[in-house]
Design a protein around this motif. Structure first.
Motif, PDB file in Angstrom:
ATOM      1  N   LYS A   1      37.822  39.169  40.811  1.00  9.75           N
ATOM      2  CA  LYS A   1      37.883  39.905  42.074  1.00  9.75           C
ATOM      3  C   LYS A   1      38.382  41.328  41.850  1.00  9.75           C
ATOM      4  O   LYS A   1      37.891  42.280  42.470  1.00  9.75           O
ATOM      5  N   PHE A   2      39.357  41.479  40.906  1.00 11.58           N
ATOM      6  CA  PHE A   2      39.893  42.817  40.614  1.00 11.58           C
ATOM      7  C   PHE A   2      38.797  43.740  40.119  1.00 11.58           C
ATOM      8  O   PHE A   2      38.680  44.880  40.588  1.00 11.58           O
ATOM      9  N   PHE A   3      37.980  43.274  39.164  1.00 15.18           N
ATOM     10  CA  PHE A   3      36.947  44.156  38.613  1.00 15.18           C
ATOM     11  C   PHE A   3      35.844  44.440  39.631  1.00 15.18           C
ATOM     12  O   PHE A   3      35.293  45.547  39.661  1.00 15.18           O
ATOM     13  N   LEU A   4      35.507  43.468  40.472  1.00 12.91           N
ATOM     14  CA  LEU A   4      34.444  43.695  41.459  1.00 12.91           C
ATOM     15  C   LEU A   4      34.885  44.649  42.564  1.00 12.91           C
ATOM     16  O   LEU A   4      34.064  45.385  43.137  1.00 12.91           O
ATOM     17  N   SER A   5      36.189  44.654  42.859  1.00 10.68           N
ATOM     18  CA  SER A   5      36.670  45.468  43.984  1.00 10.68           C
ATOM     19  C   SER A   5      37.195  46.826  43.569  1.00 10.68           C
ATOM     20  O   SER A   5      37.331  47.724  44.404  1.00 10.68           O
ATOM     21  N   HIS A   6      37.500  47.013  42.298  1.00 12.30           N
ATOM     22  CA  HIS A   6      38.085  48.281  41.870  1.00 12.30           C
ATOM     23  C   HIS A   6      36.985  49.341  41.773  1.00 12.30           C
ATOM     24  O   HIS A   6      35.953  49.138  41.119  1.00 12.30           O
ATOM     25  N   PRO A   7      37.167  50.485  42.426  1.00 10.98           N
ATOM     26  CA  PRO A   7      36.091  51.491  42.436  1.00 10.98           C
ATOM     27  C   PRO A   7      35.755  52.032  41.055  1.00 10.98           C
ATOM     28  O   PRO A   7      34.628  52.470  40.831  1.00 10.98           O
TER      29      PRO A   7
ATOM     30  N   ALA B   1      31.660  45.480  36.071  1.00 15.24           N
ATOM     31  CA  ALA B   1      32.399  44.231  36.255  1.00 15.24           C
ATOM     32  C   ALA B   1      31.802  43.084  35.461  1.00 15.24           C
ATOM     33  O   ALA B   1      32.519  42.193  35.005  1.00 15.24           O
ATOM     34  N   ASP B   2      30.475  43.081  35.312  1.00 14.76           N
ATOM     35  CA  ASP B   2      29.864  41.976  34.567  1.00 14.76           C
ATOM     36  C   ASP B   2      30.107  42.090  33.060  1.00 14.76           C
ATOM     37  O   ASP B   2      29.753  41.189  32.306  1.00 14.76           O
ATOM     38  N   ARG B   3      30.683  43.205  32.623  1.00 18.44           N
ATOM     39  CA  ARG B   3      30.994  43.374  31.202  1.00 18.44           C
ATOM     40  C   ARG B   3      32.502  43.420  30.963  1.00 18.44           C
ATOM     41  O   ARG B   3      32.948  43.882  29.926  1.00 18.44           O
ATOM     42  N   MET B   4      33.286  42.956  31.920  1.00 21.23           N
ATOM     43  CA  MET B   4      34.742  42.919  31.823  1.00 21.23           C
ATOM     44  C   MET B   4      35.217  41.497  32.076  1.00 21.23           C
ATOM     45  O   MET B   4      34.495  40.653  32.603  1.00 21.23           O
ATOM     46  N   GLY B   5      36.485  41.239  31.717  1.00 21.59           N
ATOM     47  CA  GLY B   5      37.099  39.966  32.032  1.00 21.59           C
ATOM     48  C   GLY B   5      37.106  38.990  30.870  1.00 21.59           C
ATOM     49  O   GLY B   5      36.379  39.140  29.877  1.00 21.59           O
ATOM     50  N   THR B   6      37.947  37.952  31.028  1.00 18.97           N
ATOM     51  CA  THR B   6      38.149  36.982  29.949  1.00 18.97           C
ATOM     52  C   THR B   6      36.893  36.186  29.622  1.00 18.97           C
ATOM     53  O   THR B   6      36.578  35.988  28.447  1.00 18.97           O
TER      54      THR B   6
END
Length: 841
Positions: free
Chosen positions: A257-263, A269-274
């Motif tokens: 949610k953080f990556f999808l909502s952060h401007p 976002a699809d290339r970030m996260g665990t």
């Protein structure tokens, strides 16, 4: 590309890693793996826990990870963990996993923050993980705490370098976003061992903790400090979340949610996260293993060949087979016998190049040590002459003897011969010790059977000591034989006696001139004449020759230019006190009839470098009939001056016997030096070799039962099991690698990141209103990239703009398997590659 084979690569490496870790041979094959590097509290442990979706790592303040943790993640239907040091025990409660890590860490490092490079191997099976092998290394720290040594920073650095410097190790460099990336310890270490960036993957943590109004967009877009494999951002749980036992699944949803909502990050976002990090690491490691397959296979093949012969013996091994034990016993005893004989007699194979041993050392004892012990028995000249004087007087009794008594000669000679017992017995002790040392070295090959090794050493060492006693008895017998009969008819002794008689006649009838060819030279050497006048050159060194009649000196030792010849008639020796300015020791010759000794000098002062040399020259002069001055001998302590009578006849008799003793003892020494090595060789060494060849086996059978003798050591049984397991693992690995290598092609490494345009943009002055603006870090280009939403893009420069070529950007790379770390999504390996969009110039 043979997906089944590729999926088996990481589990294969995991199995190899376990097998080699159990045998302590990890470093031999340099297995492909990923090492997690970062500063203390950079979030490494949180990244690993997010990958596993479980809390299982120790937490706390200060340094928590104090030993490398080799973490093997394996996709499975059920969830449990296993430790390599707790074989067979499955952990389903991950709190117990944390406790076991803490206990195992404290067991090796202690309770107070110590560190160790001995790894802990943990394997986790779970449906929530992708197959992956990670090594969690201690965080880089600066200040020692607890009982940590002052150089804790250097120790941790050395430990990290030990892992990441291997060519087959990928480096996961973890850096928190709320610190300056230029000061990243992880990236600094990675740069040292991987300057081209071929093995480094960047991970940015704590993106949610950055100050308001700041972001890490340039870093994640690979613009600030470009890496060939790019950066991936993750958001871990806060300490409050951890203390509140926030579920990791909920934390992963919050991260998404953080990556999808952060401007600043929603376009990527699809290339970030665990989850994306897991996919990238899985594919990066798989590709890395495939790229290193040729060299890896060669190492596996070499390892397999090196243990093949040993495995062949183990394959048909039956522990309780009596025929095997009998055969092994015979082979071991025969091998021991051959090794012992080779070490004694010498052999071209297995030559020790570090030290003397066995036969070479015994040879040195025979021909260097034993003669040296004989030479060390050098007689005290004054004491010997005193003994001879007493012997002559006691034999004459109240009578005054006219001739030298034979009995005095025999008494002195026998006393000197008995003194030879010490060096002879010492040589036997030295040889015995070397034989026992040789036996110990030969029994090392019997270490497979501890009881056989122990019994063999005990039996042979006991026999050597038996032979030692018999050899020593024989030595004493040889000395007693020499004492029992003094052979004055020996040919060498007769020749010397004739010269001594001639010398005696010269002393008895002074003034008889002998031809130079018949003169006996007693001593030669360099001496300094100390009292030559200053006008004539002061003290000067000459070559002196002392005979029975005269003292001559020459310009040099070639004896061509004689300077002077001084007759010894009426000469005596006197000590001269050493002057304050001189370092030499002085004695003087003077004439008893008050005549000048040399030219117009009443004394001839001669100087030597040491007092020992002075005493030696005085002893030689005494043999030539030049006696010390009576006034100087009176100063000797405890009235020892009465030992030497100034009776010229007695002094001549003492001198005669002294020379006869010298002559006869040289014959005895020559005989002893020849007989002692032969006796030791016959009674000790040859007997021991015959005993080992003919009787050792019988003694072994009579000492203990064969089954007891041939019991294997626990270490050997463990080695056999581990060797067989490693052999099977190597064969399986080679089979899988063979299948993969025939159906796959290698994938090139990510291309270098062209950051020259960044440097140029930083150096360029601000554009004027009439000048078209170039893309900068603060003014990103707006051309969209296909397939990736509203990501900013670099506009294509016009033909006259002179702008540099457009660098590779995340999302614009060809989708080969290792490109995801640059920002591209994970691709199926068999998917055809796409060319990057062309840029008009």
């Amino acid at each position: 590309l043979g997906g089944g084979g590729m999926e088996g690569l990481i589990p294969l490496v995991n199995r190899l890693q376990d097998a080699f870790a159990a045998l302590g041979q990890n470093c031999l094959l340099d297995l492909p793996q990923i090492a997690v590097v970062g500063g203390q509290s950079a979030g490494k442990s949180s990244v690993l826990e997010n990958c596993v979706s479980r809390d299982f790592l120790p937490r706390g303040s200060g340094i928590v990870t104090r030993r490398p943790l080799v973490l093997q993640l394996i996709t499975a239907k059920t969830e449990y963990a296993e430790f390599l040091h707790c074989k067979g025990k499955k952990f389903t409660d991950f709190d117990e996993v944390r406790q076991e890590i803490e206990v195992e860490t404290d067991r090796v490092t202690g309770m107070n923050k110590g560190i160790s490079s001995v790894p802990i191997n943990l394997r986790i099976y779970s449906p929530h993980v992708l197959s992956l092998t990670l090594i969690d290394l201690p965080g880089i720290t600066k200040v020692p705490v607890g009982d940590q040594p002052p150089d804790i920073e250097q120790q941790i650095r050395d430990m990290i370098m030990q892992f990441i410097s291997r060519e087959n190790c990928l480096i996961l460099a973890v850096t928190p976003a709320n610190t300056d990336l230029a000061n990243s310890d992880a990236l600094k270490l990675a740069k040292e061992v991987d300057p081209q960036g071929l093995r480094t993957i960047g991970v940015i943590t704590k993106l949610d903790l950055m100050d308001e109004g700041t972001d890490a967009r340039e870093v994640l877009e690979n613009k600030l400090l470009p890496l060939r494999r790019g950066y991936i951002g993750v958001v871990n749980r806060s300490q409050k979340d951890i203390d509140g036992k926030k579920d990791i699944k909920a934390a992963l949803l919050a991260e998404r949610k953080f990556f999808l909502s952060h401007p600043s990050y929603r376009h990527m976002a699809d290339r970030m996260g665990t989850p994306y990090l897991q996919k990238v690491l899985n594919q990066q490691l798989t590709n890395h293993i495939r790229d290193t397959l040729p060299a890896f296979r060669s190492k596996l093949q070499s390892q397999l060949l090196s243990i093949e012969h040993e495995v062949e013996v183990y394959k048909n091994f039956r522990p309780e087979d009596p025929t095997r034990k009998t055969k092994a016993l015979l082979q071991m005893v025969q091998q021991f016998s051959v090794d012992f004989e080779k070490r004694i007699e010498g052999s071209g194979d297995q030559v020790d190049t570090l030290e003397l041993s066995g036969g070479a050392k015994i040879n040195r004892i025979f021909h260097e040590r034993f003669p040296f012990e004989l030479v060390k028995m050098e007689f005290n000249e004054k004491e010997l002459r005193r003994e001879i004087s007493y012997a002559i007087k006691n034999i004459h009794g109240i009578r005054t003897g006219l001739f030298t008594p034979d009995m005095a000669f025999e008494a002195i000679v026998k006393k000197q011969i008995v003194k030879l017992k010490g060096p002879c017995l010492k040589s036997v002790d030295l040889v015995m010790q070397e034989l026992i040392n040789t036996v110990k070295k030969c029994t090392k090959k019997l270490a497979t059977y501890p009881r056989l090794c122990e019994e063999t050493e005990r039996i042979v060492a006991g026999y050597i000591r038996e032979r030692e006693e018999k050899t020593k008895d024989q030595m004493l017998l040889l000395i007693d034989i020499q004492v029992s009969y003094i052979n004055t008819n020996h040919e060498d002794f007769i020749e010397n006696v004739s010269e001594i008689k001639l010398h005696f006649c010269n002393l008895l009838f002074q003034g008889t001139n002998l031809p130079p060819s018949r003169q006996i030279v007693i001593r030669k050497g360099w001496l300094t004449i100390n009292n030559i006048g200053i006008m004539k050159g002061g003290s000067k060194e000459y070559w002196f020759v002392l005979t029975a009649e005269s003292l001559s000196w020459y310009k040099d030792d070639e004896e061509k230019e004689k300077k002077y010849m001084l007759p010894l008639d009426n000469l005596k020796v006197r000590d001269v006190e050493k002057s304050f300015m001189s370092s030499k020791h002085i004695f003087a010759l003077f004439n008893t009839e008050q005549r000048n000794v040399y030219k117009d000098y009443r004394f001839l002062e001669l100087a030597c470098d040491s007092q020992e040399e002075v005493d030696s020259w005085k002893a030689s002069l005494l043999r030539a009939g030049v006696y010390p001055d009576k006034s100087s001998t009176e100063t000797e302590e405890n009235g020892q001056a009465d030992n030497f009578s100034m009776d010229p006849q007695l002094e001549r008799q003492v001198e005669t016997i002294r020379n006869l003793v010298d002559s006869y003892m040289s014959i005895i020494n020559k005989c002893i030096r020849d007989l002692i090595p032969k006796t030791i060789m016959h009674l000790m060494i040859n007997n021991v070799k015959e005993f080992i060849n003919a009787e050792l086996l019988a003694h072994l059978y009579s000492s203990e039962d064969q089954n007891t003798l041939m019991e294997e050591s626990a270490e050997q049984a463990q080695r056999r099991d581990e060797t067989l397991r490693m052999y099977q693992a190597l064969k399986e690995a080679l089979a899988i690698i063979g299948d993969i290598s025939t159906s796959t092609v290698s994938t090139p490494a990510p291309p270098p990141v062209d950051d020259s345009w960044l440097q140029q943009a930083r150096r360029s002055p601000p554009p004027s209103p009439s000048t078209p603006r170039r893309p900068t870090l603060n003014n990103p280009p707006t051309r969209p990239l296909s397939g990736r939403g509203p990501a900013p893009a670099i506009p294509s420069p016009g033909p006259q703009s002179g702008a540099p070529p457009v660098p590779f950007r995340p999302g614009a790379l060809p989708p080969f398997p290792s490109a995801e770390a640059h920002g591209g999504p994970p691709q199926v390996p068999s998917r055809p590659s796409r060319a990057p969009p062309s840029v008009p110039r």
